[in-house]
Scaffold this active site. Sequence first.
Site, mmCIF file in Angstrom:
data_model
loop_
_atom_site.group_PDB
_atom_site.id
_atom_site.type_symbol
_atom_site.label_atom_id
_atom_site.label_comp_id
_atom_site.label_asym_id
_atom_site.label_seq_id
_atom_site.Cartn_x
_atom_site.Cartn_y
_atom_site.Cartn_z
ATOM 1 N N LYS A 1 1.104 4.126 -2.895
ATOM 2 C CA LYS A 1 0.743 5.514 -2.618
ATOM 3 C C LYS A 1 1.907 6.470 -2.896
ATOM 4 O O LYS A 1 1.703 7.589 -3.381
ATOM 5 C CB LYS A 1 0.273 5.652 -1.168
ATOM 6 C CG LYS A 1 -1.075 4.985 -0.890
ATOM 7 C CD LYS A 1 -2.160 5.532 -1.789
ATOM 8 C CE LYS A 1 -3.549 5.071 -1.350
ATOM 9 N NZ LYS A 1 -4.609 5.599 -2.251
ATOM 10 N N TYR B 1 0.828 -1.205 0.000
ATOM 11 C CA TYR B 1 0.000 0.000 0.000
ATOM 12 C C TYR B 1 0.864 1.258 0.000
ATOM 13 O O TYR B 1 0.633 2.194 -0.774
ATOM 14 C CB TYR B 1 -0.908 -0.031 1.228
ATOM 15 C CG TYR B 1 -1.840 1.139 1.383
ATOM 16 C CD1 TYR B 1 -3.019 1.211 0.653
ATOM 17 C CD2 TYR B 1 -1.557 2.166 2.285
ATOM 18 C CE1 TYR B 1 -3.898 2.279 0.811
ATOM 19 C CE2 TYR B 1 -2.414 3.233 2.449
ATOM 20 C CZ TYR B 1 -3.593 3.283 1.717
ATOM 21 O OH TYR B 1 -4.439 4.354 1.873
#
Length: 293
Positions: A175, A171
């Site tokens: 990002k 993640y």
Amino acid sequence: MGTLDGRVAVITGAGRGIGREHALLFAAEGARVVVNDLGGANDGTGSDAGPAQAVVDEIRAAGGTAVANTGNVADWSGAEKLVAQAVAEFGRLDVLVNNAGILRDAFIAGLGEAQWDAVISVHLKGHAAMLHHAAAHWKQRAKDGDRPDAAVINTASASGLTVPNAGQANYGAAKAGIAALTLVAAEELERYGVRVNAIAPIARTRLTLATPGMGAIFAAEAGEGEADLLSPANIAPLVAYLARAGCPFTGEVFAVQGGSIQRLRGWTAAQTAEHDGMWSVEAVAEKIGGWSA
């Protein structure tokens, strides 16, 4: 008069949480909205047309204009169809809000390939696919003499930028990649009349509630008469501002949490070592070995 009167917006992951609040506010501010949501679980599995349609129904009940889309933004052709739907329904596209995301948290030593691929696909590839097809639309408009005043708002995260979160290598990497993608896209698309910015939001959503160590923090709601600063509705006004015609910002990443909005900057030099000639291991040790860890 609304801030977004006449604007046509595609918002991904808009069936729940932050995306839902974006869609509701955009419509209330006068935008015509394509509400995209695959309707999957937190980990991206499954699909359900209900969440996207429920938001559309809510917008229409309030007098706004919206249509639903349940395509997968991580699929290149699905992203193409989503942009095409906006153009077919409303004649053009003015705003793209990339918000769709999933979680498959795991520590690196136990992280499976499928966990990595799924998160990178939905977040980073999903942003890239939508950007590609929206950019092609805007490039063609500019070539045709209809230079747009368009905006893209991407969704990064503190997890990939300012607060590394153990268990979120996939993640956080996605990002951080989205933030970099934002800067590159801003450089490329300005010539076509397109601004590209990103937000790094912190709010109460089903994903943050499911994040280890964070769920209890976000579960607490405001008391009676108090402003609920962790509500996802607190994120949408910044996005609506960045989406409006004539907004002055491009190539920026904004952190937004509670009553705070911060303009972020990327990697900067904290210390510098200089050396005449070619580096050797000994020279490196001499020059940077004394730096504090």
